[in-house]
Design a protein around this motif. Structure first.
Motif: not given
Length: 252
Positions: A227-242
């Motif tokens: 979520l911090a890295a360029p791989a997650g650059a188009f992810v925002t406002g998401h709640n990732l359940v782990i």
């Protein structure tokens, strides 16, 4: 592909980063190339872990607004910038139903788990925007997505954290700042050891979890890097359940 997870030259603040999930996130961000400000409410623990990881440390009681302001100012002084923020510090409070709740405990849980994240984001996100954009990660919880009889103020606060991530994502997206939440399920940490040692609890909980095992701090940390890295650059406002699938199963 390796560049997708490269955080070289980036600077991060991780609260509650001397043990458990917080420390695992700090270590993962460091491994990806970031510099990380280690922080907890205990000055001795903060100094020890900062030395072990070769990073600066700044003690911070997140329920103290002045301490949060000092944490941000110290990070800017040391790094010259802030690119990432991980609001991980939190407490569980007393277990029980809402009918039995201690309102003093409720106030403390809400202050540490939710209010502190509002204050810290308001302090740090303008600097993340000024650095050219980056990401904030707010620690929520699976307990905020399920009803239960024993997790009261904690679950309520964590539900607020997930909504805070959505609101801040809308507010700060135009400035290039992404904000997401993570909701861990049952993770094997020092704090969860009493539950890990409870055979009846583990049999019941693992029957509710398709992967049939607890998670590890590193598995949460890996998601934080994404979520911090360029791989997650188009992810925002998401709640990732782990959670190994606990949320989606009927227990069969």
């Amino acid at each position: 592909m390796s560049g997708l997870f490269d955080l070289s030259g980036k600077a991060a603040i991780v609260t509650g980063s001397t043990r458990g999930i917080g420390r695992a996130i700090a270590e993962a961000l460091i491994a990806a190339g970031a510099r990380v400000m280690i922080s907890s409410e205990d000055p001795a623990d903060t100094a020890r872990v900062a030395a072990e990881l070769g990073m600066p440390g700044c003690p911070c009681d997140v329920s103290d607004d002045a301490a949060l302001a000092h944490l941000v100012a110290e990070s800017l002084e040391v790094f010259g910038r802030i690119d990432h923020l991980v609001c991980n510090a939190g407490i569980t409070g007393y277990p029980g139903s809402f009918a039995q709740i201690d309102m003093d405990d409720y106030a403390r849980v809400m202050a540490i788990n939710l209010r502190s994240q509002v204050v810290l984001c308001n302090l740090a996100l303008p600097h993340i925007a000024a650095s050219g954009g980056g990401a904030a990660l707010l620690m929520a919880s699976l307990s905020a997505l399920r009803g239960n009889l024993r997790i009261n103020a904690y679950a309520l606060a964590k539900a607020g954290v997930a909504q805070l991530a959505r609101n801040l994502a809308v507010e700060w997206g135009p400035s290039g700042v992404r904000v997401n939440a993570i909701s861990p399920g049952f993770i094997a940490t020092e704090l969860s050891q009493p539950l890990l040692d409870d055979a009846a609890f583990m049999a019941r909980r693992m029957a509710m979890t398709p992967l049939r095992r607890p998670g590890t701090p590193d598995e949460v940390a890996g998601a934080a890097v994404f979520l911090a890295a360029p791989a997650g650059a188009f992810v925002t406002g998401h709640n990732l359940v782990i959670d190994g699938g606990t949320l989606i199963t009927d227990g069969s």
